[in-house]
Design a protein around this motif. Structure first.
Motif, PDB file in Angstrom:
ATOM      1  N   LYS A  52       0.808  -1.219   0.000  1.00  0.00           N
ATOM      2  CA  LYS A  52       0.000   0.000   0.000  1.00  0.00           C
ATOM      3  C   LYS A  52       0.846   1.276   0.000  1.00  0.00           C
ATOM      4  CE  LYS A  52      -2.846   0.953   3.540  1.00  0.00           C
ATOM      5  NZ  LYS A  52      -4.067   1.037   4.385  1.00  0.00           N
ATOM      6  N   PRO A  53       1.915   1.355   0.779  1.00  0.00           N
ATOM      7  CA  PRO A  53       2.702   2.605   0.753  1.00  0.00           C
ATOM      8  C   PRO A  53       3.234   2.946  -0.644  1.00  0.00           C
ATOM      9  CG  PRO A  53       3.345   1.267   2.627  1.00  0.00           C
ATOM     10  CD  PRO A  53       2.433   0.424   1.781  1.00  0.00           C
ATOM     11  N   GLU A  54       3.770   1.958  -1.333  1.00  0.00           N
ATOM     12  CA  GLU A  54       4.326   2.198  -2.667  1.00  0.00           C
ATOM     13  C   GLU A  54       3.235   2.594  -3.660  1.00  0.00           C
ATOM     14  OE1 GLU A  54       6.977  -0.396  -0.333  1.00  0.00           O
ATOM     15  OE2 GLU A  54       4.872  -0.607  -0.863  1.00  0.00           O
ATOM     16  N   LEU A  55       2.076   1.969  -3.541  1.00  0.00           N
ATOM     17  CA  LEU A  55       0.947   2.303  -4.410  1.00  0.00           C
ATOM     18  C   LEU A  55       0.508   3.751  -4.170  1.00  0.00           C
ATOM     19  CD1 LEU A  55      -1.316   1.617  -6.412  1.00  0.00           C
ATOM     20  CD2 LEU A  55      -2.602   0.651  -4.477  1.00  0.00           C
ATOM     21  N   VAL A  56       0.394   4.134  -2.919  1.00  0.00           N
ATOM     22  CA  VAL A  56      -0.036   5.494  -2.588  1.00  0.00           C
ATOM     23  C   VAL A  56       0.989   6.512  -3.077  1.00  0.00           C
ATOM     24  CG1 VAL A  56      -0.434   7.075  -0.654  1.00  0.00           C
ATOM     25  CG2 VAL A  56      -1.513   4.812  -0.673  1.00  0.00           C
ATOM     26  N   VAL A  57       2.245   6.235  -2.866  1.00  0.00           N
ATOM     27  CA  VAL A  57       3.285   7.164  -3.324  1.00  0.00           C
ATOM     28  C   VAL A  57       3.230   7.311  -4.842  1.00  0.00           C
ATOM     29  CG1 VAL A  57       5.782   7.480  -3.570  1.00  0.00           C
ATOM     30  CG2 VAL A  57       4.810   6.872  -1.355  1.00  0.00           C
ATOM     31  N   SER A  58       3.065   6.212  -5.555  1.00  0.00           N
ATOM     32  CA  SER A  58       2.968   6.283  -7.019  1.00  0.00           C
ATOM     33  C   SER A  58       1.778   7.130  -7.445  1.00  0.00           C
ATOM     34  CB  SER A  58       2.834   4.887  -7.627  1.00  0.00           C
ATOM     35  OG  SER A  58       4.033   4.181  -7.503  1.00  0.00           O
ATOM     36  N   ALA A  59       0.646   6.937  -6.780  1.00  0.00           N
ATOM     37  CA  ALA A  59      -0.557   7.698  -7.127  1.00  0.00           C
ATOM     38  C   ALA A  59      -0.362   9.185  -6.837  1.00  0.00           C
ATOM     39  CB  ALA A  59      -1.758   7.153  -6.351  1.00  0.00           C
ATOM     40  N   VAL A  60       0.206   9.498  -5.697  1.00  0.00           N
ATOM     41  CA  VAL A  60       0.417  10.897  -5.334  1.00  0.00           C
ATOM     42  C   VAL A  60       1.409  11.539  -6.306  1.00  0.00           C
ATOM     43  CG1 VAL A  60       1.379  12.409  -3.554  1.00  0.00           C
ATOM     44  CG2 VAL A  60      -0.230  10.613  -2.918  1.00  0.00           C
ATOM     45  N   LYS A  61       2.487  10.823  -6.610  1.00  0.00           N
ATOM     46  CA  LYS A  61       3.478  11.381  -7.536  1.00  0.00           C
ATOM     47  C   LYS A  61       2.879  11.616  -8.917  1.00  0.00           C
ATOM     48  CE  LYS A  61       7.748  10.589  -7.756  1.00  0.00           C
ATOM     49  NZ  LYS A  61       9.124  10.148  -7.833  1.00  0.00           N
ATOM     50  N   ARG A  62       2.063  10.690  -9.379  1.00  0.00           N
ATOM     51  CA  ARG A  62       1.525  10.790 -10.736  1.00  0.00           C
ATOM     52  C   ARG A  62       0.480  11.877 -10.869  1.00  0.00           C
ATOM     53  NH1 ARG A  62       0.093   6.744 -14.681  1.00  0.00           N
ATOM     54  NH2 ARG A  62       2.124   5.886 -14.231  1.00  0.00           N
ATOM     55  N   TYR A  63      -0.433  11.953  -9.889  1.00  0.00           N
ATOM     56  CA  TYR A  63      -1.589  12.826 -10.070  1.00  0.00           C
ATOM     57  C   TYR A  63      -1.694  13.985  -9.098  1.00  0.00           C
ATOM     58  CZ  TYR A  63      -3.083   9.189 -13.184  1.00  0.00           C
ATOM     59  OH  TYR A  63      -3.138   8.285 -14.208  1.00  0.00           O
ATOM     60  N   ALA A  64      -1.100  13.873  -7.928  1.00  0.00           N
ATOM     61  CA  ALA A  64      -1.318  14.915  -6.931  1.00  0.00           C
ATOM     62  C   ALA A  64      -0.112  15.816  -6.729  1.00  0.00           C
ATOM     63  CB  ALA A  64      -1.702  14.275  -5.590  1.00  0.00           C
ATOM     64  N   ALA A  65       1.028  15.415  -7.188  1.00  0.00           N
ATOM     65  CA  ALA A  65       2.221  16.238  -6.956  1.00  0.00           C
ATOM     66  C   ALA A  65       3.106  16.227  -8.185  1.00  0.00           C
ATOM     67  CB  ALA A  65       3.001  15.703  -5.759  1.00  0.00           C
TER      68      ALA A  65
END
Length: 187
Positions: free
Chosen positions: A45-58
């Motif tokens: 889950k941490p890696e998935l969340v980081v990928s999502a945040v990097k791609r779309y939120a930051a």
């Protein structure tokens, strides 16, 4: 296409239920993907969340083209950081920060991938200023990055005050450049 659906589902669930209550099962269901598909790409889950945040939120803050002037280069980084921050979902970012306090694995993943981007942008500007002789090599880049980021973040997410051009210029001229000048005087 499948990756995009998974990452968007992750962000949606983070915003809706928070990190602690988000599950890989829920992400898989929302993205119409199998858990095996998710785990092939992200170990947890941490890696998935980081990928999502990097791609779309930051959006990573890149070092600007060198202008030859420290103030102009720092201003360019601050403006890029402001643009990135103001484009983010405040609830998502604040929820992520709360989750980072509770989950050391998530915190480490976010710090190693997302926070580093800001340090690299300022670091490149400071390195160039050192090479030009504007700053000593002993400048505490980590402290500078932390203060810069904290001021922008606090203004936007904590105090709710505007993060306009006047504030950016004031921050640069009244806090950040004096900090660097003070460090220069300690040579």
């Amino acid at each position: 296409m499948r990756e995009e659906a998974i990452l968007l589902a992750t962000l949606e669930l983070l915003a809706e239920v928070g990190y602690d209550r988000m599950t890989m099962d829920a992400v898989a269901a929302r993205a119409h993907a199998s858990k095996a598909t998710i785990y092939r790409r992200w170990p947890g889950k941490p890696e998935l969340v980081v990928s999502a945040v990097k791609r779309y939120a930051a959006s990573p803050t890149a070092a600007p083209a060198e202008s030859g002037d420290l103030r102009q280069d720092l201003l360019a980084v601050l403006l890029a950081m402001r643009s990135s921050l103001t484009g983010q979902d405040a609830d998502l970012i604040l929820g992520l920060m709360i989750a980072m306090r509770r989950d050391a694995e998530l915190a480490a993943a976010v710090r190693s991938q997302v926070v580093t981007d800001k340090g690299e942008a300022f670091g490149a500007v400071i390195t160039r200023a050192v090479a030009r002789g504007e700053l000593p090599a002993t400048v505490d880049t980590a402290l500078f990055v932390e203060i810069s980021s904290a001021m922008l973040f606090s203004r936007l997410f904590v105090t709710g005050e505007t993060l306009d051009d006047a504030f950016i210029h004031h921050l640069l001229d009244a806090v950040l450049l004096p900090l660097l000048n003070h460090q220069s005087s300690l040579r």
